[in-house]
Scaffold this motif. Structure first.
Motif, PDB file in Angstrom:
ATOM      1  N   LEU A  46       0.921  -0.963  -0.027  1.00  0.00           N
ATOM      2  CA  LEU A  46      -0.005  -0.033   0.146  1.00  0.00           C
ATOM      3  C   LEU A  46       0.879   1.478  -0.227  1.00  0.00           C
ATOM      4  CD1 LEU A  46      -2.718  -0.855   2.591  1.00  0.00           C
ATOM      5  CD2 LEU A  46      -3.146  -0.558   0.135  1.00  0.00           C
ATOM      6  N   HIS A  47       1.992   1.186   0.751  1.00  0.00           N
ATOM      7  CA  HIS A  47       2.867   2.300   0.779  1.00  0.00           C
ATOM      8  C   HIS A  47       3.458   2.764  -0.557  1.00  0.00           C
ATOM      9  CE1 HIS A  47       5.249   5.319   2.793  1.00  0.00           C
ATOM     10  NE2 HIS A  47       6.475   4.718   2.262  1.00  0.00           N
ATOM     11  N   GLU A  48       3.774   1.674  -1.239  1.00  0.00           N
ATOM     12  CA  GLU A  48       4.357   1.801  -2.511  1.00  0.00           C
ATOM     13  C   GLU A  48       3.442   2.265  -3.672  1.00  0.00           C
ATOM     14  OE1 GLU A  48       7.497   1.623  -3.515  1.00  0.00           O
ATOM     15  OE2 GLU A  48       6.973   2.058  -5.756  1.00  0.00           O
ATOM     16  N   ARG A  49       2.059   1.672  -3.224  1.00  0.00           N
ATOM     17  CA  ARG A  49       0.987   2.262  -4.272  1.00  0.00           C
ATOM     18  C   ARG A  49       0.596   3.701  -4.066  1.00  0.00           C
ATOM     19  NH1 ARG A  49      -1.183   2.601  -8.725  1.00  0.00           N
ATOM     20  NH2 ARG A  49      -3.593   2.665  -8.978  1.00  0.00           N
ATOM     21  N   VAL A  50       0.901   3.982  -2.885  1.00  0.00           N
ATOM     22  CA  VAL A  50       0.639   5.451  -2.336  1.00  0.00           C
ATOM     23  C   VAL A  50       1.551   6.353  -3.273  1.00  0.00           C
ATOM     24  CG1 VAL A  50       0.706   7.339  -0.465  1.00  0.00           C
ATOM     25  CG2 VAL A  50      -0.567   5.353  -0.337  1.00  0.00           C
ATOM     26  N   ARG A  51       2.849   5.842  -3.177  1.00  0.00           N
ATOM     27  CA  ARG A  51       4.027   6.447  -3.922  1.00  0.00           C
ATOM     28  C   ARG A  51       3.794   6.807  -5.278  1.00  0.00           C
ATOM     29  NH1 ARG A  51       8.708   3.548  -2.232  1.00  0.00           N
ATOM     30  NH2 ARG A  51       7.935   3.012  -0.185  1.00  0.00           N
ATOM     31  N   GLU A  52       3.298   5.516  -5.728  1.00  0.00           N
ATOM     32  CA  GLU A  52       2.896   5.677  -7.105  1.00  0.00           C
ATOM     33  C   GLU A  52       1.739   6.609  -7.843  1.00  0.00           C
ATOM     34  OE1 GLU A  52       4.080   0.799  -7.849  1.00  0.00           O
ATOM     35  OE2 GLU A  52       2.060   1.499  -8.390  1.00  0.00           O
ATOM     36  N   LEU A  53       0.882   6.612  -6.867  1.00  0.00           N
ATOM     37  CA  LEU A  53      -0.309   7.534  -6.977  1.00  0.00           C
ATOM     38  C   LEU A  53       0.246   8.955  -6.861  1.00  0.00           C
ATOM     39  CD1 LEU A  53      -3.169   5.529  -5.251  1.00  0.00           C
ATOM     40  CD2 LEU A  53      -3.158   6.013  -7.860  1.00  0.00           C
ATOM     41  N   GLU A  54       1.080   9.178  -5.855  1.00  0.00           N
ATOM     42  CA  GLU A  54       1.578  10.669  -5.771  1.00  0.00           C
ATOM     43  C   GLU A  54       2.324  10.983  -6.806  1.00  0.00           C
ATOM     44  OE1 GLU A  54       3.158  10.279  -1.672  1.00  0.00           O
ATOM     45  OE2 GLU A  54       1.437  10.905  -0.855  1.00  0.00           O
ATOM     46  N   ALA A  55       3.120  10.292  -7.541  1.00  0.00           N
ATOM     47  CA  ALA A  55       3.686  10.511  -8.564  1.00  0.00           C
ATOM     48  C   ALA A  55       3.003  10.733  -9.781  1.00  0.00           C
ATOM     49  CB  ALA A  55       4.770   9.384  -8.785  1.00  0.00           C
ATOM     50  N   ASP A  56       2.035   9.962 -10.027  1.00  0.00           N
ATOM     51  CA  ASP A  56       1.167  10.034 -11.193  1.00  0.00           C
ATOM     52  C   ASP A  56       0.477  11.408 -10.772  1.00  0.00           C
ATOM     53  OD1 ASP A  56      -1.608   8.611 -12.232  1.00  0.00           O
ATOM     54  OD2 ASP A  56       0.012   9.047 -13.495  1.00  0.00           O
ATOM     55  N   LEU A  57       0.016  11.633  -9.533  1.00  0.00           N
ATOM     56  CA  LEU A  57      -0.771  12.849  -9.330  1.00  0.00           C
ATOM     57  C   LEU A  57       0.136  14.206  -9.613  1.00  0.00           C
ATOM     58  CD1 LEU A  57      -3.415  14.164  -8.100  1.00  0.00           C
ATOM     59  CD2 LEU A  57      -2.284  13.772  -5.937  1.00  0.00           C
ATOM     60  N   GLU A  58       1.372  13.945  -9.458  1.00  0.00           N
ATOM     61  CA  GLU A  58       2.024  15.111  -9.676  1.00  0.00           C
ATOM     62  C   GLU A  58       2.296  15.248 -11.168  1.00  0.00           C
ATOM     63  OE1 GLU A  58       3.272  17.353  -7.498  1.00  0.00           O
ATOM     64  OE2 GLU A  58       4.291  18.413  -8.979  1.00  0.00           O
ATOM     65  N   LYS A  59       2.380  14.002 -11.705  1.00  0.00           N
ATOM     66  CA  LYS A  59       2.547  14.140 -13.464  1.00  0.00           C
ATOM     67  C   LYS A  59       1.256  14.688 -13.997  1.00  0.00           C
ATOM     68  CE  LYS A  59       2.471  11.101 -17.294  1.00  0.00           C
ATOM     69  NZ  LYS A  59       2.420   9.462 -17.721  1.00  0.00           N
ATOM     70  N   ARG A  60       0.141  14.442 -13.474  1.00  0.00           N
ATOM     71  CA  ARG A  60      -1.091  14.970 -14.051  1.00  0.00           C
ATOM     72  C   ARG A  60      -1.244  16.339 -13.823  1.00  0.00           C
ATOM     73  NH1 ARG A  60      -4.481  11.778 -17.403  1.00  0.00           N
ATOM     74  NH2 ARG A  60      -3.949   9.669 -16.599  1.00  0.00           N
ATOM     75  N   ARG A  61      -0.695  16.849 -12.587  1.00  0.00           N
ATOM     76  CA  ARG A  61      -0.893  18.516 -12.293  1.00  0.00           C
ATOM     77  C   ARG A  61       0.036  19.193 -13.232  1.00  0.00           C
ATOM     78  NH1 ARG A  61      -0.253  17.026  -6.190  1.00  0.00           N
ATOM     79  NH2 ARG A  61      -2.501  17.465  -5.375  1.00  0.00           N
ATOM     80  N   CYS A  62       1.032  18.540 -13.633  1.00  0.00           N
ATOM     81  CA  CYS A  62       1.979  19.256 -14.467  1.00  0.00           C
ATOM     82  C   CYS A  62       1.315  19.110 -15.940  1.00  0.00           C
ATOM     83  CB  CYS A  62       3.376  18.322 -14.918  1.00  0.00           C
ATOM     84  SG  CYS A  62       4.640  18.545 -13.287  1.00  0.00           S
ATOM     85  N   GLU A  63       0.600  18.255 -16.348  1.00  0.00           N
ATOM     86  CA  GLU A  63      -0.103  18.098 -17.579  1.00  0.00           C
ATOM     87  C   GLU A  63      -1.184  19.136 -17.378  1.00  0.00           C
ATOM     88  OE1 GLU A  63       0.170  13.302 -18.347  1.00  0.00           O
ATOM     89  OE2 GLU A  63      -1.602  14.187 -17.832  1.00  0.00           O
ATOM     90  N   SER A  64      -1.885  19.068 -16.304  1.00  0.00           N
ATOM     91  CA  SER A  64      -2.746  20.023 -16.094  1.00  0.00           C
ATOM     92  C   SER A  64      -2.246  21.810 -16.262  1.00  0.00           C
ATOM     93  CB  SER A  64      -3.600  20.194 -15.005  1.00  0.00           C
ATOM     94  OG  SER A  64      -4.312  21.108 -14.680  1.00  0.00           O
ATOM     95  N   TRP A  65      -1.171  22.046 -15.767  1.00  0.00           N
ATOM     96  CA  TRP A  65      -0.477  23.107 -15.751  1.00  0.00           C
ATOM     97  C   TRP A  65      -0.069  23.565 -17.231  1.00  0.00           C
ATOM     98  CZ3 TRP A  65       3.211  21.906 -11.180  1.00  0.00           C
ATOM     99  CH2 TRP A  65       2.284  22.154 -10.095  1.00  0.00           C
ATOM    100  N   ARG A  66       0.648  22.419 -18.136  1.00  0.00           N
ATOM    101  CA  ARG A  66       0.610  22.673 -19.538  1.00  0.00           C
ATOM    102  C   ARG A  66      -0.494  22.920 -20.375  1.00  0.00           C
ATOM    103  NH1 ARG A  66       4.801  18.722 -18.559  1.00  0.00           N
ATOM    104  NH2 ARG A  66       3.195  16.999 -19.014  1.00  0.00           N
TER     105      ARG A  66
END
Length: 156
Positions: free
Chosen positions: A117-137
């Motif tokens: 679960l901890h690894e999944r949270v890290r993956e989701l947080e990384a993906d969330l950051e990626k999506r935020r960058c996409e949203s900013w672009r």
């Protein structure tokens, strides 16, 4: 001389007509570009909405995973206390040793779940950051297109 004046007027009219045609053609091109830009802006807004909705879902999933992670940590802490208690009684009771072994196995399972679960949270947080960058672009592209549309309108 009257004929010369008439020819001058005719030439001037022809030039004005050509200028008018050129301006109309340019206006048509600008209107088409404006329409295309507005359509792209709408598409980007839709894309941004989808990304934002996806980010909200990922935020919720991450929150649920963190809550599950916290619950598992509490369960693990509780199981550790139980193991300690049963080990203290192991000298007196043979059955306590069996139960302590079972609790250790459960703790290992919970620890593995916790790691996963901890690894999944890290993956989701990384993906969330990626999506935020996409949203900013996307937002930057929308702003740029809106500026171009505005510039086009100002030129018109």
């Amino acid at each position: 001389q009257g004929s010369s004046s008439s020819n001058d007027q005719h030439d001037e009219l022809a030039v004005k007509t050509k200028e008018n045609q050129d301006l109309r053609q340019r206006l048509a091109l600008l209107n088409a570009a404006k329409y295309d830009a507005e359509a792209e802006v709408e598409a980007l807004k839709s894309e941004r909405k989808l990304i934002e909705d996806d980010m909200k879902m990922r935020d919720l999933n991450a929150l649920h995973l963190r809550e599950s992670n916290d619950k598992l940590k509490k369960e693990a802490a509780s199981l550790k206390k139980d193991i300690t208690k049963w080990r203290a009684k192991a000298d007196e009771l043979e059955d306590a040793q069996v139960q302590a072994k079972n609790l250790e196995d459960t703790l290992e399972e919970k620890c593995e779940e916790n790691k996963s679960l901890h690894e999944r949270v890290r993956e989701l947080e990384a993906d969330l950051e990626k999506r935020r960058c996409e949203s900013w672009r996307s937002n930057a592209r929308i702003d740029t297109l809106q500026d171009k549309v505005h510039e086009g309108l100002v030129k018109i």
